[in-house]
Design a protein around this motif. Structure first.
Motif, PDB file in Angstrom:
ATOM      1  N   VAL A   1       0.812  -1.212  -0.090  1.00  0.00           N
ATOM      2  CA  VAL A   1      -0.250   0.027  -0.036  1.00  0.00           C
ATOM      3  C   VAL A   1       0.728   1.218  -0.051  1.00  0.00           C
ATOM      4  O   VAL A   1       1.699   1.260   0.895  1.00  0.00           O
ATOM      5  CB  VAL A   1      -1.073   0.121   1.137  1.00  0.00           C
ATOM      6  CG1 VAL A   1      -1.648   1.305   1.026  1.00  0.00           C
ATOM      7  CG2 VAL A   1      -1.869  -0.957   1.225  1.00  0.00           C
ATOM      8  N   ILE A   2       0.730   2.153  -0.830  1.00  0.00           N
ATOM      9  CA  ILE A   2       1.420   3.412  -0.777  1.00  0.00           C
ATOM     10  C   ILE A   2       0.215   4.439  -0.734  1.00  0.00           C
ATOM     11  O   ILE A   2      -0.870   4.555  -1.318  1.00  0.00           O
ATOM     12  CB  ILE A   2       1.917   3.528  -2.196  1.00  0.00           C
ATOM     13  CG1 ILE A   2       3.282   2.850  -2.353  1.00  0.00           C
ATOM     14  CG2 ILE A   2       2.113   5.338  -2.528  1.00  0.00           C
ATOM     15  CD1 ILE A   2       4.096   2.977  -3.684  1.00  0.00           C
ATOM     16  N   THR A   3       0.525   5.463   0.156  1.00  0.00           N
ATOM     17  CA  THR A   3      -0.233   6.750   0.328  1.00  0.00           C
ATOM     18  C   THR A   3      -0.118   7.585  -0.632  1.00  0.00           C
ATOM     19  O   THR A   3       1.324   8.152  -0.860  1.00  0.00           O
ATOM     20  CB  THR A   3      -0.454   7.182   1.913  1.00  0.00           C
ATOM     21  OG1 THR A   3       1.036   7.366   2.263  1.00  0.00           O
ATOM     22  CG2 THR A   3      -1.122   5.846   2.889  1.00  0.00           C
ATOM     23  N   ILE A   4      -0.900   8.593  -0.772  1.00  0.00           N
ATOM     24  CA  ILE A   4      -1.023   9.718  -1.794  1.00  0.00           C
ATOM     25  C   ILE A   4      -1.497  10.961  -1.460  1.00  0.00           C
ATOM     26  O   ILE A   4      -2.904  10.749  -1.062  1.00  0.00           O
ATOM     27  CB  ILE A   4      -1.445   9.296  -3.298  1.00  0.00           C
ATOM     28  CG1 ILE A   4      -1.046  10.368  -4.342  1.00  0.00           C
ATOM     29  CG2 ILE A   4      -2.837   8.762  -3.142  1.00  0.00           C
ATOM     30  CD1 ILE A   4      -1.230   9.856  -5.704  1.00  0.00           C
ATOM     31  N   ASN A   5      -0.990  12.088  -1.533  1.00  0.00           N
ATOM     32  CA  ASN A   5      -1.571  13.360  -0.999  1.00  0.00           C
ATOM     33  C   ASN A   5      -1.645  13.374   0.244  1.00  0.00           C
ATOM     34  O   ASN A   5      -1.732  14.709   0.666  1.00  0.00           O
ATOM     35  CB  ASN A   5      -2.963  13.347  -1.967  1.00  0.00           C
ATOM     36  CG  ASN A   5      -3.513  14.770  -1.953  1.00  0.00           C
ATOM     37  OD1 ASN A   5      -2.960  15.826  -1.918  1.00  0.00           O
ATOM     38  ND2 ASN A   5      -4.974  14.882  -1.691  1.00  0.00           N
ATOM     39  N   SER A   6      -2.341  12.609   1.213  1.00  0.00           N
ATOM     40  CA  SER A   6      -2.380  12.503   2.569  1.00  0.00           C
ATOM     41  C   SER A   6      -1.913  11.414   3.257  1.00  0.00           C
ATOM     42  O   SER A   6      -2.033  10.394   2.655  1.00  0.00           O
ATOM     43  CB  SER A   6      -3.793  13.062   2.970  1.00  0.00           C
ATOM     44  OG  SER A   6      -4.653  12.035   2.397  1.00  0.00           O
ATOM     45  N   ASP A   7      -1.114  11.378   4.322  1.00  0.00           N
ATOM     46  CA  ASP A   7      -0.438  10.226   4.736  1.00  0.00           C
ATOM     47  C   ASP A   7      -1.069   9.564   5.940  1.00  0.00           C
ATOM     48  O   ASP A   7      -1.942   9.944   6.502  1.00  0.00           O
ATOM     49  CB  ASP A   7       0.924  10.881   5.065  1.00  0.00           C
ATOM     50  CG  ASP A   7       1.878   9.569   5.163  1.00  0.00           C
ATOM     51  OD1 ASP A   7       1.686   8.359   4.661  1.00  0.00           O
ATOM     52  OD2 ASP A   7       3.081   9.688   5.595  1.00  0.00           O
ATOM     53  N   ALA A   8      -0.619   8.400   6.158  1.00  0.00           N
ATOM     54  CA  ALA A   8      -0.950   7.660   7.294  1.00  0.00           C
ATOM     55  C   ALA A   8       0.194   7.113   7.898  1.00  0.00           C
ATOM     56  O   ALA A   8       0.636   5.738   7.862  1.00  0.00           O
ATOM     57  CB  ALA A   8      -1.803   6.507   7.064  1.00  0.00           C
TER      58      ALA A   8
END
Length: 325
Positions: free
Chosen positions: A129-136
């Motif tokens: 999983v890659i996060t984009i624009n906003s992170d976790a």
């Protein structure tokens, strides 16, 4: 007679043995060819991009870049997500992607335990999983691609303070449900304004802060008549802020700044209604996220960095007019 029968049976057995050996060799050669040849088209990697707000300008731009990169890599790509920043629906879409056994997930992150658990579930199933624009950042995501929201706050804060000549009251229009992105921007904004003690931030009262941008603007004008400028955190809220401020007095010199670079905001900047916005290169985010997911799936140049920040820049009337079609 018996001798002739024996010869006939013996010859038949030899023929059957020869046919069996031929079939075995043919199958072995076929298997060998399949192991070293190119995989069939049906074996191409399948990925999904999941957004918090389907159909928005931001997501449309990210999808454009992601689609282009997927075509280059020969990957199959799907798009899904929520339509009104509904975290429950976002989690449901991730769960569906996991059940569908996709090869990789690109998703707008939410820094919440339930989101982290869903990302971790995908990871345990072998789905990166890659996060984009906003992170976790508290999850097992492989990397984050997007703007550095803290630096956005610093950049806009400095520009705002310089435009105001280092003094004035600034009304901050927030999202009804404050996000991690908002908090990072506000942190950066406050940090930048530490060197400008005569610039003061004010906010709408608690009840008004839960309403849309126009209501918040009215509330701040009621309680702080001397507001010199407004800065909007919600995307595409510039028109409502401008309308609410103008309804009091078109002769006022209140300035409006936005953490947004959508076509609507750029049009307001070109007209002079908004002084500045923020360009965030969403198409680049989409392309880079697919490129990096492909790197992970191929085991190429690993590990990935914890984050990859895309460029940010202030958009003023000069830049908006230059970029106009």
């Amino acid at each position: 007679m018996k001798k002739l029968l024996f010869v006939t049976v013996f010859a038949g057995s030899l023929a059957a043995l020869a046919a069996t050996l031929y079939m075995m060799l043919t199958i072995d050669r076929g298997s060998l060819g399949a192991s070293v040849g190119s995989p069939p088209a049906s074996a191409s990697e399948r990925i999904v991009v999941i957004s918090q707000e389907q159909g928005s300008y931001v997501m449309n731009e990210m999808q454009k870049g992601a689609r282009e990169a997927a075509a280059i890599h020969g990957m199959r790509i799907d798009f899904s997500g929520a339509y009104r920043s509904n975290v429950g629906e976002l989690l449901k879409q991730i769960d569906i992607a996991i059940a569908s056994k996709v090869d990789g997930i690109i998703v707008e992150g939410v820094d919440r335990p339930d989101f982290a658990r869903m990302v971790n579930k995908a990871t345990e199933k072998g789905i990166p999983v890659i996060t984009i624009n906003s992170d976790a950042p508290g999850s097992l995501r492989k990397t984050y691609i997007g703007s550095d929201h803290y630096q956005e706050g610093i950049l806009m804060g400095r520009h705002l303070a310089e435009t105001l000549g280092g003094e004035g009251i600034v009304g901050v229009v927030t999202n009804a449900d404050s996000s991690d992105t908002d908090q990072l921007r506000l942190r950066g904004l406050r940090e930048a304004l530490r060197t400008y003690p005569d610039v003061r931030l004010v906010f709408a009262a608690a009840d008004a802060a839960k309403q849309q941008a126009g209501v918040q603007t009215d509330d701040m004008l009621n309680r702080h008549p001397g507001v010199a400028a407004f800065i909007g955190l919600p995307a595409d809220s510039g028109k409502r802020i401008v309308a609410a401020a103008d309804s009091r007095s078109k002769r006022s010199s209140r300035r409006v700044f936005m953490f947004d670079g959508s076509p609507q905001t750029e049009e307001l900047i070109r007209s002079g209604a908004v002084q500045a916005g923020l360009s965030q290169h969403y198409e680049d985010m989409g392309k880079m996220s697919v490129d990096l997911l492909k790197r992970w799936l191929d085991g190429d140049r690993l590990p990935l960095s914890p984050s990859y920040f895309t460029p940010i820049s202030v958009v003023t009337a000069a830049e908006a007019k230059e970029g106009a079609p």
